[in-house]
Design a protein around this motif. Structure first.
Motif, PDB file in Angstrom:
ATOM      1  N   GLY A  12      -0.537  -7.048  -0.066  1.00  0.00           N
ATOM      2  CA  GLY A  12      -0.411  -5.809   0.714  1.00  0.00           C
ATOM      3  C   GLY A  12      -1.006  -4.627  -0.027  1.00  0.00           C
ATOM      4  O   GLY A  12      -1.886  -4.784  -0.890  1.00  0.00           O
ATOM      5  N   LEU A  13      -0.494  -3.449   0.305  1.00  0.00           N
ATOM      6  CA  LEU A  13      -0.999  -2.216  -0.285  1.00  0.00           C
ATOM      7  C   LEU A  13      -0.987  -2.284  -1.817  1.00  0.00           C
ATOM      8  O   LEU A  13      -2.006  -2.044  -2.470  1.00  0.00           O
ATOM      9  N   MET A  14       0.160  -2.628  -2.403  1.00  0.00           N
ATOM     10  CA  MET A  14       0.281  -2.623  -3.864  1.00  0.00           C
ATOM     11  C   MET A  14      -0.406  -3.829  -4.482  1.00  0.00           C
ATOM     12  O   MET A  14      -1.133  -3.706  -5.466  1.00  0.00           O
ATOM     13  N   ASP A  33      -0.728 -14.757  -0.662  1.00  0.00           N
ATOM     14  CA  ASP A  33       0.134 -14.184   0.392  1.00  0.00           C
ATOM     15  C   ASP A  33       0.596 -15.314   1.292  1.00  0.00           C
ATOM     16  O   ASP A  33       0.259 -16.483   1.052  1.00  0.00           O
ATOM     17  N   ILE A  91       5.611  -8.408  -3.274  1.00  0.00           N
ATOM     18  CA  ILE A  91       5.916  -8.669  -1.855  1.00  0.00           C
ATOM     19  C   ILE A  91       6.910  -7.612  -1.383  1.00  0.00           C
ATOM     20  O   ILE A  91       7.335  -6.762  -2.163  1.00  0.00           O
ATOM     21  N   GLU A  93      10.157  -5.379  -0.189  1.00  0.00           N
ATOM     22  CA  GLU A  93      11.352  -5.078  -1.005  1.00  0.00           C
ATOM     23  C   GLU A  93      12.606  -5.779  -0.470  1.00  0.00           C
ATOM     24  O   GLU A  93      13.416  -5.165   0.236  1.00  0.00           O
ATOM     25  N   LYS A  98      12.395 -12.118  -2.737  1.00  0.00           N
ATOM     26  CA  LYS A  98      11.764 -12.008  -4.060  1.00  0.00           C
ATOM     27  C   LYS A  98      12.318 -13.099  -4.982  1.00  0.00           C
ATOM     28  O   LYS A  98      11.573 -13.724  -5.740  1.00  0.00           O
ATOM     29  N   ASN A 118       6.966  -5.810  -9.205  1.00  0.00           N
ATOM     30  CA  ASN A 118       6.592  -4.420  -8.934  1.00  0.00           C
ATOM     31  C   ASN A 118       7.682  -3.718  -8.107  1.00  0.00           C
ATOM     32  O   ASN A 118       7.431  -2.681  -7.499  1.00  0.00           O
ATOM     33  N   SER A 120      10.465  -1.404  -6.574  1.00  0.00           N
ATOM     34  CA  SER A 120      10.732   0.019  -6.797  1.00  0.00           C
ATOM     35  C   SER A 120      12.210   0.266  -7.029  1.00  0.00           C
ATOM     36  O   SER A 120      12.591   1.310  -7.546  1.00  0.00           O
ATOM     37  N   TYR A 142       3.977  -0.182 -10.667  1.00  0.00           N
ATOM     38  CA  TYR A 142       2.757   0.603 -10.468  1.00  0.00           C
ATOM     39  C   TYR A 142       3.033   1.666  -9.405  1.00  0.00           C
ATOM     40  O   TYR A 142       3.977   1.562  -8.623  1.00  0.00           O
TER      41      TYR A 142
HETATM   42  N1  LIG Z   1       4.051   1.259  -1.331  1.00  0.00           N
HETATM   43  C1  LIG Z   1       4.336   1.940  -2.434  1.00  0.00           C
HETATM   44  O1  LIG Z   1       4.075   3.136  -2.543  1.00  0.00           O
HETATM   45  C2  LIG Z   1       4.996   1.238  -3.591  1.00  0.00           C
HETATM   46  C3  LIG Z   1       4.954   1.833  -4.865  1.00  0.00           C
HETATM   47  C4  LIG Z   1       5.512   1.138  -5.948  1.00  0.00           C
HETATM   48  C5  LIG Z   1       6.106  -0.087  -5.742  1.00  0.00           C
HETATM   49  N2  LIG Z   1       6.153  -0.633  -4.470  1.00  0.00           N
HETATM   50  C6  LIG Z   1       6.779  -1.955  -4.318  1.00  0.00           C
HETATM   51  O2  LIG Z   1       5.743  -2.910  -4.204  1.00  0.00           O
HETATM   52  C7  LIG Z   1       6.174  -4.005  -3.378  1.00  0.00           C
HETATM   53  C8  LIG Z   1       5.162  -4.221  -2.273  1.00  0.00           C
HETATM   54  O3  LIG Z   1       5.023  -3.058  -1.520  1.00  0.00           O
HETATM   55  P1  LIG Z   1       3.770  -2.815  -0.560  1.00  0.00           P
HETATM   56  O4  LIG Z   1       3.831  -1.387  -0.161  1.00  0.00           O
HETATM   57  O5  LIG Z   1       2.536  -3.361  -1.183  1.00  0.00           O
HETATM   58  O6  LIG Z   1       4.168  -3.740   0.687  1.00  0.00           O
HETATM   59  P2  LIG Z   1       3.231  -4.322   1.845  1.00  0.00           P
HETATM   60  O7  LIG Z   1       4.107  -4.495   3.014  1.00  0.00           O
HETATM   61  O8  LIG Z   1       1.975  -3.529   1.964  1.00  0.00           O
HETATM   62  O9  LIG Z   1       2.808  -5.764   1.289  1.00  0.00           O
HETATM   63  C9  LIG Z   1       3.706  -6.814   1.090  1.00  0.00           C
HETATM   64  C10 LIG Z   1       2.929  -8.119   1.197  1.00  0.00           C
HETATM   65  O10 LIG Z   1       3.771  -9.179   0.755  1.00  0.00           O
HETATM   66  C11 LIG Z   1       3.516 -10.298   1.574  1.00  0.00           C
HETATM   67  N3  LIG Z   1       4.620 -11.237   1.482  1.00  0.00           N
HETATM   68  C12 LIG Z   1       5.842 -11.136   2.031  1.00  0.00           C
HETATM   69  N4  LIG Z   1       6.585 -12.221   1.708  1.00  0.00           N
HETATM   70  C13 LIG Z   1       5.810 -13.007   0.936  1.00  0.00           C
HETATM   71  C14 LIG Z   1       6.011 -14.259   0.294  1.00  0.00           C
HETATM   72  N5  LIG Z   1       7.165 -14.907   0.396  1.00  0.00           N
HETATM   73  N6  LIG Z   1       4.991 -14.786  -0.428  1.00  0.00           N
HETATM   74  C15 LIG Z   1       3.809 -14.137  -0.518  1.00  0.00           C
HETATM   75  N7  LIG Z   1       3.566 -12.948   0.064  1.00  0.00           N
HETATM   76  C16 LIG Z   1       4.548 -12.379   0.775  1.00  0.00           C
HETATM   77  C17 LIG Z   1       3.324  -9.703   2.964  1.00  0.00           C
HETATM   78  O11 LIG Z   1       2.663 -10.607   3.837  1.00  0.00           O
HETATM   79  C18 LIG Z   1       2.497  -8.454   2.639  1.00  0.00           C
HETATM   80  O12 LIG Z   1       1.098  -8.724   2.666  1.00  0.00           O
HETATM   81  C19 LIG Z   1       7.589  -3.643  -2.912  1.00  0.00           C
HETATM   82  O13 LIG Z   1       8.504  -4.236  -3.776  1.00  0.00           O
HETATM   83  C20 LIG Z   1       7.621  -2.135  -3.068  1.00  0.00           C
HETATM   84  O14 LIG Z   1       8.921  -1.646  -3.264  1.00  0.00           O
HETATM   85  C21 LIG Z   1       5.597  -0.007  -3.400  1.00  0.00           C
END
Ligand SMILES: NC(=O)c1ccc[n+]([C@@H]2O[C@H](COP(=O)([O-])OP(=O)(O)OC[C@H]3O[C@@H](n4cnc5c(N)ncnc54)[C@H](O)[C@@H]3O)[C@@H](O)[C@H]2O)c1
Length: 374
Positions: A12-14, A33, A91, A93, A98, A118, A120, A142
């Motif tokens: 995903g995004l992170m 993923d 993945i 939260e 997790k 990662n 939060s 991050y």
């Molecule tokens: N978005 C932010 O600003 C930010 C900042 C710091 C930390 N985080 C943390 O980073 C983590 C991810 O956040 P994000 O914003 O990238 O979320 P996101 O929704 O953009 O991406 C999550 C990805 O995880 C995948 N996924 C879900 N279950 C899975 C599994 N069992 N196996 C493999 N892949 C799986 C999903 O398909 C998705 O592509 C979270 O724990 C979040 O708290 C986010």
């Protein structure tokens, strides 16, 4: 131990951001993923970042090819982690999901492999308990957008070994990040110190001490922040701020209780710029005029800044993080013009103590004077 190959779970995004900066800085990376379309979406984000780099002349064509060539991807965790030195999980939260991912990664990864999350807001120790290698488990938090934000908070579990910490520091450095360390605790460093600032701004507004505009102006003009609490909250997303504050409230108690104004906005769907409405209106309609309260803006910026200083001092008092790590964390992770300890020196420690002593008498325990100031 040398880290050469990293698996990132979650595209995903992170996750895709972590893959990008890792490949850019010379690591081989395998991105995982749940299905092909999620992995493809992650790869698309990476290709688009690479194209931006090329268009801005920051990446040459051949560097771009090398970068993309370092990345492989798939949907099978066991297969994807079998030859890596570090797994970084990104993945969504959720503690149970997790833990499932970590149990699978633990069973299939080589013995020397470090497992990192990662997360939060979730407990590193509880996540580590899903594995048989808690000494090789660490939080690598991050910030978004990963390529631009220079901070990496390393979150140490009770059993995280010195060797694991040293490896994570080395990886962060190679990824171009400044690493800071915090013991496993709610909000780590940045969110823990940022939330009282946001909360205090809203509370002062609710009490009628100042308007939103006065508070935001005080924090930008006098506090040197890039945005005041209301504009920042709208930009980050009030849903995200509310969730972060609620986690701290659950874990640390009433001093972090989300104010009613924030709760009501989130419940009504007014979650900030992405909804075109939050504390302010972004739809083009004029905000309801608020007659200025005429409060001294310099005093206001100190009054709110003191809440960051107090929280930072509590982190040191409780041995969660050091002064040397907190100041750069707030500059790099929250765009503070300077860290809370440098701010305290500017204001004067006597003044900070006097102000808190007064507030403590008037308003109670959430304004108590930290031990290191007594
Ligand atoms: N978005 C932010 O600003 C930010 C900042 C710091 C930390 N985080 C943390 O980073 C983590 C991810 O956040 P994000 O914003 O990238 O979320 P996101 O929704 O953009 O991406 C999550 C990805 O995880 C995948 N996924 C879900 N279950 C899975 C599994 N069992 N196996 C493999 N892949 C799986 C999903 O398909 C998705 O592509 C979270 O724990 C979040 O708290 C986010």
């Amino acid at each position: 131990m040398e880290i050469n190959k990293i698996a990132v779970v979650g595209a995903g995004l992170m996750g895709s951001g972590i893959v990008y900066i890792s490949a850019w800085n010379g690591f081989d990376v395998h991105m995982i993923d749940i299905n092909d379309s999620a992995v493809e979406a992650g790869m698309e984000r990476i290709r688009s970042d690479v194209m931006t780099g090329i268009n801005k002349n920051k990446i040459s064509m051949s560097d771009a090819e090398t970068l993309i060539g370092r990345i492989t991807f798939g949907t099978d965790i066991a297969e994807g982690v079998k030859d890596v030195d570090l797994v970084i999980e990104a993945i969504f939260e959720n503690m149970d999901v997790k833990k499932e991912v970590f149990a699978k990664a633990d069973a299939a990864a080589p013995e020397h492999c470090i497992l990192a999350t990662n997360t939060s807001s979730l407990s590193i120790d509880e996540l580590a308990s899903a594995t048989k290698r808690p000494d090789k488990f660490i939080g690598m938090h991050y910030f978004s957008p990963v390529a631009a934000m220079k901070l990496l908070e390393l979150v140490l579990g009770e059993k995280t070994s010195a060797e694991t910490i040293a490896c994570a520091v080395k990886v962060g450095k190679k990824q171009g990040k400044t690493t800071v360390q915090a013991k496993n605790s709610p909000g780590f460093i940045v969110n823990r110190i940022l939330m009282p600032v946001l909360r205090e701004g809203i509370v002062l507004y609710e009490q009628g001490v100042a308007t939103k505009v006065e508070i935001d102006t005080a924090m930008t003009i006098h506090g040197g922040m890039p945005a005041g609490p209301f504009a920042l909250g709208d930009f980050v997303g009030l849903d995200i701020a509310y969730n972060a504050m609620s986690t701290l409230y659950r874990e640390l108690g009433d001093c972090f209780k989300p104010p009613e104004t924030l709760k009501n906005l989130v419940e009504s769907g007014a979650i900030g710029t992405k909804a075109k409405k939050g504390f302010y209106d972004y739809s083009g309609a004029a905000d309801e005029p608020e007659p200025a309260k005429g409060v001294d803006l310099e005093w206001l910026s100190v009054r709110i800044g003191i809440m960051a200083i107090r929280e930072a001092m509590i982190l040191v008092d409780t041995d969660i993080a050091s002064k040397e790590d907190i100041d750069p964390a707030m500059v790099l992770g929250a765009s503070f013009p300077k860290g809370p300890f440098a701010m305290a020196d500017d204001i004067g420690l006597d003044k900070v103590r006097d102000e808190l002593t007064k507030l403590n008498k008037e308003l109670g325990d959430c304004y108590s004077v930290p031990k290191m100031l007594q």
